[in-house]
Design an enzyme around this catalytic site. Structure first.
Site, short mmCIF file in Angstrom:
data_model
loop_
_atom_site.label_atom_id
_atom_site.label_comp_id
_atom_site.label_asym_id
_atom_site.label_seq_id
_atom_site.Cartn_x
_atom_site.Cartn_y
_atom_site.Cartn_z
N TYR A 91 -36.17 22.08 43.89
CA TYR A 91 -37.28 22.55 44.73
C TYR A 91 -38.49 21.62 44.67
O TYR A 91 -38.46 20.61 43.98
CB TYR A 91 -37.62 24.02 44.48
CG TYR A 91 -38.07 24.50 43.12
CD1 TYR A 91 -38.45 23.68 42.09
CD2 TYR A 91 -38.12 25.88 42.90
CE1 TYR A 91 -38.88 24.19 40.87
CE2 TYR A 91 -38.55 26.41 41.68
CZ TYR A 91 -38.93 25.55 40.68
OH TYR A 91 -39.35 26.05 39.50
N GLU A 92 -39.49 21.94 45.44
CA GLU A 92 -40.66 21.06 45.59
C GLU A 92 -40.28 19.68 46.11
O GLU A 92 -40.88 18.68 45.70
CB GLU A 92 -41.42 20.91 44.27
CG GLU A 92 -42.31 22.04 43.93
CD GLU A 92 -43.20 22.41 45.10
OE1 GLU A 92 -43.26 23.60 45.38
OE2 GLU A 92 -43.79 21.52 45.74
N GLY A 93 -39.30 19.61 46.99
CA GLY A 93 -38.76 18.32 47.42
C GLY A 93 -37.70 17.90 46.42
O GLY A 93 -38.01 17.67 45.26
#
Lengths: 597, 597
Positions: free
Chosen positions: A440-442
């Site tokens: 997550y978060e890229g």
């Protein structure tokens, strides 16, 4: 069993000895009141809170998970009380703007508290971590009026922020989002659309939830240049700033996930909800990046925290577990077998984990320091220099710390043998909880593209040169004989990194596929070199202080550093060859040949 | 969603083209009846069974898990019927001795069926996998009387075997076991003790469970030389060979685990149970190694199977998932974005997974072939040669395939982005199910010690020389220009392996800690070189056949092989340096300095 004790000694070492935070803080107006004593007191209180309030809820929170019932989400037993303690202790606003009730502590200090939070209970920590990012975004991009209204209750933890980006068809590619924002004519907007994977999108911890939502205005240009940012509260705000009637924000479901089960990952439907715009029309993604960059470092620290608790728990197991004899003969002749740390391979695993944890702690603090300088330093050039470093290092902090954090949890789990696979010991939960941080978060692949493409290729290595210059300035100080192996190796690694960078910039100018082909291996190469720099700084200090120290702290630091130098850093050899192999190897196979019919 | 289709084309390639199984089978009396047609028919039927009966129970079996109630274990819904289908199809005795009702199929064929089993449902497969090992043990070490009594119902699947080694204080170090066997004077024994982590120790699939139990006789010498082996049925066997009254064998609990949740991992208490001895007194561990070696290859194949299903499922996802545009411009201009396989980094991950899966398939088959030769060949020298190779390669097959299998599931999960972390897609289950394979059946660290210590150091590289000689015989045939990069690189890698081996043998003669310090890195180095050999053999054949082939199969094989050569094999560079760093780096730090107080 599972064990966590905040590594205060190592934190003090990084903060005060390696990076001399006291001098930096004294030199900048915004941080002048942060004395070493204050910092120490904060970390000590943070340790108590995380060890005694959050850590005991970690295993039980995983077993129980969140519960979804008729649109409501219930967090695991104890989370509400722990959240109360966090809020009442003022921890929710630790790094917040003092103008609006924040504590104004520098990032360099808050990263260490964040490590304690993630180590003690990663699932729980996502609620405050998202709030930190949301308040930072508002502080940077919202009007004074909005800040006055929203920041104080968010710093108090009464209200809590989220980040609503992803839609079912649109994750990495945010240009594809379909959520719409229609102006109502009174300065507010009607938000309609479906968001997924919203961490803390709904729960029972706070009296209101403040969603920060990406959506498109009716006249939005296509793609990422047509995205605007809106603040959409779960409960509308009354005139007196108390939460009022329900907004049209509905939680449709929560996800069943591999880990972080105490963190509610929600489907959030905006069914004509009332919202206000933050910042300029169509400039929402740029504003959101303030939050995303914050969260990226924070998620990096999730990897570190889990690596640390995994190490401590594994060592607690190793101490008691007797199996077989040392290769050189019994070390524990009165017992039926020796503790497993007599075996070189168990030590190899433990040292791998520890070398990366301690390297990550220093690296996260280093990035935190650059963030503080970029924000608070009075000299423009110094601020710019630091901001460029932050831009360069943020994707590394997110991806390299979480990749190594995941490896650390897996390697720590291996130390247990079969017990590591059984839930009761906690080791397997750390693996599951760490895995998401790579995604997550890229995803870490996206971080690598950000590093290789935007932060290195796009400026022809300009940011990289700032970094290597800093490293070389340090190397010039490494004149003692016992630093020679470090100085020589690190210089050779810098050259390797520069040569590879040059090769990729050249190849990428001719064929843009080269950038993506190199990206992940390049990020790993960069990370290994950056950690070698951190370790060299730590070892140099430790060498200077080891003789006068009876605690063994500095001696251990030198040994763990040596393990990094001899048994970890050589990974750069392979990465160099893999990068230089280029994109053709990857791109020749027909797309259809990948799929299985 | 999750997808599995047995890779029959690649299996045929490995079996018939790379290793020319038909010629081998025709040359040995025991396998003369196994024609290519028969082998193909078996694999096709195996594919149907695993794709249609077992795979649909994989996600649901994980969600439901096993249930423990008052000493009984209930497997997930559908497992019983699937087990029935497996038994009735004769699959439980596929590799069994025909004298006692087995099908007598060669290992080289059964490894491929095992891959399908693990790929389709790893948790389920552990029940038959343990039975295979147990029957092999009985066939090798039990008296004719015992074989006549036990093997037929076990090959039929009516009774099913287990393996009872571990006790709470004694896992890797079996010399510490406390389970006792008292002779009753009538040729039977009373078995008392507590075993843990017994896979399939209790369940509802078969009418009887046959435990193979390590225990100590009253006059046992201490350590591993005092261990005997006993057969202890759950239900005592009547005169007419039907299961009768309950034996004193009780299941005390099942473990809550990270994965393989449909496999019952049991605490089994032998409370004065009746058993019979298998083989000689105090020689039980040697007999058990027949089973353990079998299981080690089998567990290796668990890693391969999960890597394969992870790959297929990820590619099924990748095909549908549109995000962003190809670096060189839209490939799919009529759609809002391109499929994610246009991105070089997604291809890198997919090719990593695939290169290891196909390498593992070839390697497992190669080891299976050596097992068949060592068992069935009429020439003593050839048998000995093959048996030495099996001894050398078994720890590599267990550890390297499962390590790379785990990596494959993690890398495949990464391809999904956030969906990979959500349970419904199946990707995260593969990771959890693959993780145990690195731990049980002797941790991969123990496998590395077996390779480095017993299989290389103890005989001063004698077994290794057999292997390198075989590789060089093949290299001598690589005379075509397009095999030159392979021939050169592989020769260089053999030299690297030989140099490192020599260095470790030398260092280990002076300090036994050097063996353990080198072990895991050495096993990985060995594995990479062994897979390079497999890939070279596959690529050579593919190059010869690619021009006349319109299916693209051989062209893809060459490309994937190229990825292995250029972007995976360079890892040996790092491993070499890590090994040569020696043991001092690991052993200097005081044991106490590892523990956190």
């Amino acid at each position: 069993m599972a064990k966590y004790k905040a590594p205060l000694r190592d934190m003090q070492f990084v903060l005060n000895e390696v990076f001399e935070a006291d001098k930096l803080w004294a030199s900048m107006e915004a941080t002048q009141e942060v004395t070493p004593d204050l910092a120490e007191a904060i970390l000590e209180e943070g340790a108590k809170l995380t060890e005694h309030e959050l850590f005991p809820l970690n295993l039980s929170g995983d077993a129980e998970g969140c519960r979804f019932e008729k649109g409501q989400v219930f967090t695991p037993k104890g989370f509400k009380e722990a959240y109360q303690a966090l809020s009442e202790g003022g921890w929710m606003g630790l790094g917040g703007n003092p103008e609006y009730g924040g504590q104004g502590m520098p990032k360099m200090l808050t990263v260490l508290f964040e490590e304690m939070l993630y180590a003690s209970n990663a699932a729980f920590t996502l609620y405050p971590a998202l709030n930190n990012g949301a308040t930072l975004l508002l502080d940077s991009h919202a009007s004074d009026e909005i800040k006055e209204k929203y920041l104080p209750p968010m710093y108090e933890g009464r209200w809590i922020g989220t980040m609503c980006l992803t839609e079912p068809h649109s994750g990495t590619d945010l240009g594809l989002i379909r959520t719409k924002a229609e102006p109502k004519g009174d300065g507010t907007y009607t938000i309609s659309g479906n968001k997924i994977w919203i961490t803390g999108g709904e729960h029972d911890l706070a009296e209101n939830i403040i969603h920060l939502v990406l959506a498109k205005l009716p006249d939005a240009p296509p793609g990422t240049k047509g995205i605007s940012l809106f603040l959409v509260p779960k409960l509308k705000i009354n005139e007196d700033n108390s939460p009022g009637e329900a907004n049209q924000v509905n939680c449709g479901a929560i996800e069943h996930k591999m880990g972080i089960k105490g963190s509610a990952t929600c489907v959030i439907n905006f069914d004509g909800a009332e919202g206000i715009m933050i910042g300029e029309p169509h400039r929402g993604l740029a504003a959101m990046f303030t939050m995303m960059n914050y969260e990226r470092l924070s998620i990096g620290i999730q990897g570190l925290g889990l690596g640390e608790v995994a190490y401590q728990s594994a060592m607690d197991f190793a101490k008691e577990r007797l199996q077989s004899r040392a290769p050189t003969g019994p070390k524990n002749p009165e017992k039926p077998a020796d503790p497993i740390l007599v075996h070189p391979d168990v030590r190899r695993m433990a040292l791998n984990v520890r070398a990366f944890n301690e390297g990550s702690r220093a690296f996260a603090s280093y990035v935190g320091m650059q963030l503080d300088i970029s924000k608070y330093h009075e000299d423009d050039t110094t601020r710019k220099h630091a901001a460029d470093l932050v831009a360069l290092l943020t994707p590394v902090a997110k991806a390299f710390i979480t990749d190594r954090g995941f490896d650390a949890t897996v390697e720590a789990q291996q130390i247990y043998g079969g017990s590591g696979y059984c839930t009761e010991w906690g080791a397997e939960q750390y693996v599951r909880d760490a895995r998401i941080a790579q995604i997550y978060e890229g995803t870490n692949g996206i971080q690598a593209m950000d590093l290789m493409g935007r932060k290195v290729f796009a400026n022809k290595g300009e940011f990289l040169n700032i970094f290597t210059k800093d490293v070389r300035e340090f190397l010039a100080e490494c004149t003692s004989a016992n630093m020679a192996p470090w100085a020589e190796t690190l210089e050779a690694e810098l050259k390797r990194l520069e040569n590879v960078t040059e090769a990729v910039i050249k190849a990428g100018s001719e064929n843009p596929e080269e950038i993506g082909a190199a990206a992940v291996d390049y990020l790993n190469l960069f990370g290994l070199v950056a950690y070698a720099y951190m370790w060299a700084r730590m070892v140099k200090l430790a060498q200077e202080k080891a003789d006068a120290d009876s605690s063994g702290f500095y001696a251990a630091k030198i040994q763990v550093g040596n393990h990094y130098l001899k048994r970890i850093l050589p990974r750069t050899l392979a990465l160099e060859q893999q990068i230089l192999a280029g994109s053709e190897v990857l791109m020749t196979l027909e797309e259809e040949a990948f799929y299985v019919e």
